[in-house]
Design a protein around this motif. Structure first.
Motif, PDB file in Angstrom:
ATOM      1  N   ARG A 141       0.840  -1.193   0.000  1.00  0.00           N
ATOM      2  CA  ARG A 141       0.000   0.000   0.000  1.00  0.00           C
ATOM      3  C   ARG A 141       0.874   1.243   0.000  1.00  0.00           C
ATOM      4  O   ARG A 141       1.989   1.232   0.520  1.00  0.00           O
ATOM      5  N   LEU A 171      -8.070   6.942  -3.297  1.00  0.00           N
ATOM      6  CA  LEU A 171      -7.856   6.002  -2.198  1.00  0.00           C
ATOM      7  C   LEU A 171      -6.444   6.099  -1.639  1.00  0.00           C
ATOM      8  O   LEU A 171      -6.214   5.834  -0.457  1.00  0.00           O
ATOM      9  N   TRP A 172      -5.474   6.445  -2.458  1.00  0.00           N
ATOM     10  CA  TRP A 172      -4.119   6.644  -1.948  1.00  0.00           C
ATOM     11  C   TRP A 172      -4.067   7.852  -1.021  1.00  0.00           C
ATOM     12  O   TRP A 172      -3.422   7.827   0.022  1.00  0.00           O
ATOM     13  N   SER A 174      -6.536   9.023   0.746  1.00  0.00           N
ATOM     14  CA  SER A 174      -7.209   8.645   1.986  1.00  0.00           C
ATOM     15  C   SER A 174      -6.297   7.796   2.867  1.00  0.00           C
ATOM     16  O   SER A 174      -6.262   7.967   4.085  1.00  0.00           O
ATOM     17  N   GLN A 175      -5.540   6.895   2.247  1.00  0.00           N
ATOM     18  CA  GLN A 175      -4.613   6.058   3.002  1.00  0.00           C
ATOM     19  C   GLN A 175      -3.517   6.903   3.645  1.00  0.00           C
ATOM     20  O   GLN A 175      -3.164   6.715   4.809  1.00  0.00           O
ATOM     21  N   PHE A 178      -4.157   8.895   7.012  1.00  0.00           N
ATOM     22  CA  PHE A 178      -4.109   8.267   8.327  1.00  0.00           C
ATOM     23  C   PHE A 178      -2.841   8.668   9.092  1.00  0.00           C
ATOM     24  O   PHE A 178      -2.737   8.422  10.288  1.00  0.00           O
ATOM     25  N   ASN A 287      -5.308  -0.455  -4.105  1.00  0.00           N
ATOM     26  CA  ASN A 287      -6.136  -0.832  -2.955  1.00  0.00           C
ATOM     27  C   ASN A 287      -7.592  -0.438  -3.167  1.00  0.00           C
ATOM     28  O   ASN A 287      -7.906   0.607  -3.739  1.00  0.00           O
ATOM     29  N   THR A 289      -9.630  -0.982  -0.323  1.00  0.00           N
ATOM     30  CA  THR A 289     -10.021  -0.729   1.071  1.00  0.00           C
ATOM     31  C   THR A 289      -8.924   0.076   1.739  1.00  0.00           C
ATOM     32  O   THR A 289      -7.822   0.235   1.205  1.00  0.00           O
ATOM     33  N   LEU A 290      -9.228   0.573   2.932  1.00  0.00           N
ATOM     34  CA  LEU A 290      -8.269   1.369   3.700  1.00  0.00           C
ATOM     35  C   LEU A 290      -7.858   0.607   4.948  1.00  0.00           C
ATOM     36  O   LEU A 290      -8.666  -0.114   5.549  1.00  0.00           O
ATOM     37  N   ARG A 292      -5.684   1.206   8.653  1.00  0.00           N
ATOM     38  CA  ARG A 292      -4.935   2.114   9.536  1.00  0.00           C
ATOM     39  C   ARG A 292      -3.528   1.573   9.750  1.00  0.00           C
ATOM     40  O   ARG A 292      -3.349   0.389  10.050  1.00  0.00           O
TER      41      ARG A 292
END
Length: 294
Positions: A141, A171-172, A174-175, A178, A287, A289-290, A292
């Motif tokens: 990821r 999505l990257w 959002s990842q 974190f 990805n 999904t995400l 943490r």
């Protein structure tokens, strides 16, 4: 009467495109160095390096190292978007229909304007010996360690260019958010950012790198499970538009039944890689999904 409709419709769409330009735009506009246009050719300067030499006091030849300035050049490619609009439709078109036509035309041209730059990044990275390095193998990821490595490698070249861009999938982003470094960073892009207002709100500025999100369709997936994305210094890539026509020509076609209107817009552009050591390619997990970070 047909000519009057064409003039009226062109004026209406021109007004709507002006509004669209204030809120939406080419995602990658002005993120690459502009070139010098001569006829159908665009030239981008390549700044080399020269060193001083010590004067010995003797009368001898100057040890010239050769020109520190050279250029790369390429020809423009032209593109066009077109469609027919029936006279009956033009007479009866309401505001929603007019707006839809304006959006279709604007987005077609702007998507291609971005695609020219994305294709140049992909081509540059694929060329052997260009100096572009790839971070990741497609199994991990995206992580702040990857983006910071890319930033540091570009900064380590000693360039004074403070405009560095990184285009990544939603999505990257959002990842990455974190991480505290991204979460606390300036959420909206710089006020003097060169792209549209809509792109500013899709951007984050982290350690002088402007991270921007693009639609998934902008990213190539070599195996279907990974994505290619890029970080680059502005002067390491060159892009220029020979012409850009977002407001369409609308002309009646009397040789066709019902004299429909031919609606046409287009652009001519070129983009090219200049300095590979300041362009980085990410090959990371596609990805869905995400997770943490631990």
């Amino acid at each position: 009467m047909s000519q009057n409709i064409a003039a009226w419709f062109t004026e209406k769409i021109a007004d709507k495109i002006t509004v669209l330009a204030q809120s939406k735009g080419g995602y990658l506009d002005n993120t690459m160095m502009r070139g010098d246009v001569v006829a159908n050719t665009v030239k981008f300067p390549t700044i080399g390096r020269t060193n001083v030499y010590r004067l010995t006091g003797a009368i001898e030849r100057v040890p010239a190292a050769g020109p520190g300035l050279s250029t790369v050049q390429m020809n423009f490619t032209d593109y066009e978007a077109s469609d027919f609009w029936r006279t009956q439709d033009a007479y009866k078109a309401g505001p929603n229909e007019q707006n839809a036509l304006a959006e279709i035309i604007v987005k077609a041209v702007r998507r291609q304007r971005d695609q020219i730059k994305l294709d140049a990044l992909a081509t540059f990275a694929a060329l052997g010996g260009s100096g572009v390095t790839t971070i990741g193998d497609g199994t991990a990821r995206i992580d702040i360690l990857h983006t910071e490595q890319a930033r540091a490698e570009i900064a380590a070249t000693g360039s004074d260019d403070d405009e560095v861009y990184c285009a990544i999938p939603e999505l990257w982003m959002s990842q990455l958010c974190f991480y505290k470094e991204f979460a606390d960073a300036q959420w909206v892009g710089l006020a003097n950012a060169p792209f549209s207002q809509s792109q500013r709100i899709r951007s984050k500025t982290v350690r002088s790198v402007t991270y921007m999100t693009l639609p998934d369709e902008c990213f190539v997936s070599p195996s279907g499970t990974d994505w290619y994305a890029y970080m680059w210094a502005k002067n390491a890539m060159g892009a220029e538009d020979a012409w850009n026509q977002e407001t369409p020509d609308i002309t009646p076609q009397p040789l066709l039944q019902g004299t429909p209107y031919l609606v046409k817009a287009g652009l001519g552009g070129a983009a090219i890689g200049i300095e590979g050591v300041r362009v980085k390619r990410f090959k990371m997990l596609k990805n869905t999904t995400l997770v943490r970070p631990a």
